[in-house]
Design a protein around this motif. Structure first.
Motif, PDB file in Angstrom:
ATOM      1  N   GLY A   1       0.836  -1.189   0.000  1.00  0.00           N
ATOM      2  CA  GLY A   1       0.000   0.000   0.000  1.00  0.00           C
ATOM      3  C   GLY A   1       0.872   1.239   0.000  1.00  0.00           C
ATOM      4  N   ARG A   2       0.263   2.362   0.328  1.00  0.00           N
ATOM      5  CA  ARG A   2       1.019   3.609   0.444  1.00  0.00           C
ATOM      6  C   ARG A   2       0.543   4.328   1.702  1.00  0.00           C
ATOM      7  N   VAL A   3       1.494   4.796   2.496  1.00  0.00           N
ATOM      8  CA  VAL A   3       1.170   5.580   3.681  1.00  0.00           C
ATOM      9  C   VAL A   3       1.806   6.950   3.520  1.00  0.00           C
ATOM     10  N   THR A   4       0.970   7.983   3.576  1.00  0.00           N
ATOM     11  CA  THR A   4       1.447   9.362   3.493  1.00  0.00           C
ATOM     12  C   THR A   4       1.278   9.995   4.873  1.00  0.00           C
ATOM     13  N   VAL A   5       2.365  10.514   5.406  1.00  0.00           N
ATOM     14  CA  VAL A   5       2.344  11.103   6.746  1.00  0.00           C
ATOM     15  C   VAL A   5       2.484  12.622   6.622  1.00  0.00           C
ATOM     16  N   ARG A   6       1.578  13.365   7.277  1.00  0.00           N
ATOM     17  CA  ARG A   6       1.588  14.826   7.202  1.00  0.00           C
ATOM     18  C   ARG A   6       1.647  15.426   8.607  1.00  0.00           C
ATOM     19  N   HIS A   7       2.585  16.319   8.756  1.00  0.00           N
ATOM     20  CA  HIS A   7       2.798  16.982  10.041  1.00  0.00           C
ATOM     21  C   HIS A   7       1.953  18.246  10.071  1.00  0.00           C
ATOM     22  N   THR A   8       0.837  18.201  10.794  1.00  0.00           N
ATOM     23  CA  THR A   8      -0.045  19.361  10.904  1.00  0.00           C
ATOM     24  C   THR A   8      -0.341  19.651  12.375  1.00  0.00           C
ATOM     25  N   ALA A   9       0.637  19.386  13.231  1.00  0.00           N
ATOM     26  CA  ALA A   9       0.473  19.602  14.676  1.00  0.00           C
ATOM     27  C   ALA A   9       1.416  20.708  15.149  1.00  0.00           C
ATOM     28  N   ALA A  10       1.083  21.254  16.318  1.00  0.00           N
ATOM     29  CA  ALA A  10       1.953  22.259  16.935  1.00  0.00           C
ATOM     30  C   ALA A  10       3.135  21.536  17.575  1.00  0.00           C
ATOM     31  N   ALA A  11       4.155  21.288  16.757  1.00  0.00           N
ATOM     32  CA  ALA A  11       5.311  20.528  17.215  1.00  0.00           C
ATOM     33  C   ALA A  11       6.469  20.785  16.258  1.00  0.00           C
ATOM     34  N   PRO A  12       7.704  20.650  16.750  1.00  0.00           N
ATOM     35  CA  PRO A  12       8.855  20.760  15.852  1.00  0.00           C
ATOM     36  C   PRO A  12       8.950  19.537  14.945  1.00  0.00           C
ATOM     37  N   ALA A  13      10.028  19.419  14.181  1.00  0.00           N
ATOM     38  CA  ALA A  13      10.211  18.317  13.239  1.00  0.00           C
ATOM     39  C   ALA A  13      10.148  16.969  13.950  1.00  0.00           C
ATOM     40  N   VAL A  14       9.563  15.985  13.272  1.00  0.00           N
ATOM     41  CA  VAL A  14       9.391  14.650  13.869  1.00  0.00           C
ATOM     42  C   VAL A  14       9.843  13.569  12.897  1.00  0.00           C
ATOM     43  N   ASP A  15      10.081  12.377  13.449  1.00  0.00           N
ATOM     44  CA  ASP A  15      10.276  11.150  12.678  1.00  0.00           C
ATOM     45  C   ASP A  15       9.065  10.256  12.936  1.00  0.00           C
ATOM     46  N   LEU A  16       8.755   9.387  11.967  1.00  0.00           N
ATOM     47  CA  LEU A  16       7.706   8.389  12.178  1.00  0.00           C
ATOM     48  C   LEU A  16       8.387   7.053  12.451  1.00  0.00           C
ATOM     49  N   VAL A  17       7.973   6.391  13.532  1.00  0.00           N
ATOM     50  CA  VAL A  17       8.601   5.143  13.957  1.00  0.00           C
ATOM     51  C   VAL A  17       7.612   3.993  13.827  1.00  0.00           C
ATOM     52  N   LEU A  18       8.064   2.869  13.249  1.00  0.00           N
ATOM     53  CA  LEU A  18       7.279   1.633  13.246  1.00  0.00           C
ATOM     54  C   LEU A  18       7.555   0.940  14.570  1.00  0.00           C
ATOM     55  N   SER A  19       6.540   0.835  15.414  1.00  0.00           N
ATOM     56  CA  SER A  19       6.741   0.359  16.782  1.00  0.00           C
ATOM     57  C   SER A  19       7.364  -1.035  16.833  1.00  0.00           C
ATOM     58  N   ALA A  20       6.935  -1.947  15.965  1.00  0.00           N
ATOM     59  CA  ALA A  20       7.388  -3.333  16.035  1.00  0.00           C
ATOM     60  C   ALA A  20       8.872  -3.476  15.727  1.00  0.00           C
ATOM     61  N   SER A  21       9.354  -2.740  14.740  1.00  0.00           N
ATOM     62  CA  SER A  21      10.740  -2.896  14.299  1.00  0.00           C
ATOM     63  C   SER A  21      11.659  -1.768  14.743  1.00  0.00           C
ATOM     64  N   GLY A  22      11.069  -0.625  15.063  1.00  0.00           N
ATOM     65  CA  GLY A  22      11.893   0.541  15.403  1.00  0.00           C
ATOM     66  C   GLY A  22      12.378   1.304  14.182  1.00  0.00           C
ATOM     67  N   ASP A  23      12.018   0.814  12.980  1.00  0.00           N
ATOM     68  CA  ASP A  23      12.421   1.509  11.758  1.00  0.00           C
ATOM     69  C   ASP A  23      11.760   2.877  11.674  1.00  0.00           C
ATOM     70  N   ARG A  24      12.427   3.809  10.989  1.00  0.00           N
ATOM     71  CA  ARG A  24      11.903   5.164  10.816  1.00  0.00           C
ATOM     72  C   ARG A  24      11.785   5.475   9.321  1.00  0.00           C
ATOM     73  N   PRO A  25      10.655   5.123   8.711  1.00  0.00           N
ATOM     74  CA  PRO A  25      10.494   5.365   7.264  1.00  0.00           C
ATOM     75  C   PRO A  25      10.304   6.837   6.915  1.00  0.00           C
ATOM     76  N   VAL A  26       9.980   7.669   7.900  1.00  0.00           N
ATOM     77  CA  VAL A  26       9.811   9.113   7.683  1.00  0.00           C
ATOM     78  C   VAL A  26      10.743   9.837   8.638  1.00  0.00           C
ATOM     79  N   LEU A  27      11.590  10.701   8.087  1.00  0.00           N
ATOM     80  CA  LEU A  27      12.598  11.389   8.891  1.00  0.00           C
ATOM     81  C   LEU A  27      12.486  12.901   8.757  1.00  0.00           C
ATOM     82  N   ASN A  28      12.695  13.591   9.865  1.00  0.00           N
ATOM     83  CA  ASN A  28      12.810  15.049   9.887  1.00  0.00           C
ATOM     84  C   ASN A  28      11.661  15.732   9.143  1.00  0.00           C
ATOM     85  N   LEU A  29      10.446  15.369   9.509  1.00  0.00           N
ATOM     86  CA  LEU A  29       9.243  15.914   8.876  1.00  0.00           C
ATOM     87  C   LEU A  29       8.832  17.189   9.613  1.00  0.00           C
ATOM     88  N   ASN A  30       8.866  18.296   8.898  1.00  0.00           N
ATOM     89  CA  ASN A  30       8.534  19.590   9.498  1.00  0.00           C
ATOM     90  C   ASN A  30       7.040  19.883   9.401  1.00  0.00           C
TER      91      ASN A  30
END
Length: 305
Positions: A135-164
């Protein structure tokens, strides 16, 4: 912390702006269209355009289809807390203009910027097909927060990095269920930001992180049906090398076998010593008869003498 997933999706049908009503939970097709998403939690709003109430009591996580306004630019857009008086109350957000994209699949999001002030961001949605089994997962940062990474809880992988804030990234995981959480860019996970999602092939699952990192982070999702890339098909050419080679091999084997069988099966003429069986028997008989005639003539001649 409480976390919500609101499936806020719109069909891309063109409707008059005055007739628009908040959408329910559904899936948006991949056709051209633009959706307006209310991405500020716990804050119902009224939207005014040029002093006219266009969307009243617009709830967080709800959407409005603005496809009918494609290619136009709205002027003097004001967003008030629901029930406020535009004549006396201060709007939460004022935008001199708001352009509605003329084409493509888009989502316009009213959300908080990094500092916590209301803002508007227009995103273009990827409506291309997915591969089979992914599939496709699109992650959008629309929160009051600085840059973030997205973490896959099971593996710890970070497919999304430094998302402003106001930015978008995507990745293509295999079909399945995933637990996701946010982490400060390059640092540890942020407590209370875990969310579970289901990834399906042929879908673009858009996940909006909304709210505030100092309060509650919530997630709104939008699903766009994009389809699956057609599997490659192979056409067999009857004159192709493989087919011809197989035919020739079969023919050669058959011919060899037939030749051997034919050679062994054809009778060969053999002289058995019997004049009746020999093709020369008539000639021998003629010679023998001739000899008898000559011999008999000689005998008769002697007797006359």
């Amino acid at each position: 912390m409480m976390k919500r997933i609101l499936f806020s999706v719109m069909a891309a049908t063109a409707l008059a702006a005055a007739a628009l009503a908040p959408s329910g939970a559904s899936a948006q097709g991949a056709a051209d269209g633009t959706t307006l998403l209310h991405g500020i939690p716990a804050t119902p709003v009224d939207v005014y355009v040029d002093g006219t109430a266009t969307f009243v009591d617009f709830q967080p996580g709800a959407t409005q289809d603005v496809t009918s306004l494609a290619g136009t630019t709205l002027t003097n857009v004001e967003i008030f807390a629901a029930g406020d008086d535009p004549a006396s109350d201060t709007p939460l957000l004022t935008a001199a203009t708001l352009a509605i994209p003329a084409s493509g699949n888009n989502t316009i999001v009213v959300h908080l910027d990094e500092a916590g002030a209301p803002t508007v961001t227009t995103f273009v949605n990827n409506a291309t097909e997915t591969g089979s089994g992914v599939g496709r997962v699109t992650v959008r940062h629309t929160a009051a927060a600085p840059a973030v990474d997205l973490v896959l809880s099971a593996s710890g992988d970070r497919p999304v990095l430094n998302l402003n804030n106001g930015d978008s990234q995507e990745f293509g995981p295999a079909v399945g269920s995933y637990d996701l959480q946010l982490a400060a860019a390059g640092s540890g996970v942020i407590p209370g930001t875990q969310v579970s999602v289901q990834v399906n092939e042929g879908e673009n699952l858009i996940v909006y992180a909304v709210g505030s990192v100092t309060g509650t982070i919530e997630y709104y999702t939008e699903t766009i049906d994009v389809g699956v890339v057609a599997a490659a098909t192979t056409t067999t050419d009857p004159n192709a090398t493989t087919t011809t080679s197989t035919t020739l091999t079969s023919t050669t084997t058959t011919t060899t076998s037939t030749s051997t069988t034919t050679t062994a099966a054809v009778p060969v003429a053999v002289n058995t010593g019997s004049p009746l069986d020999s093709p020369l028997s008539p000639a021998l008989i003629a010679i023998a008869l001739g000899a008898l005639v000559v011999t008999g003539g000689a005998i008769l001649a002697r007797r006359r003498l």
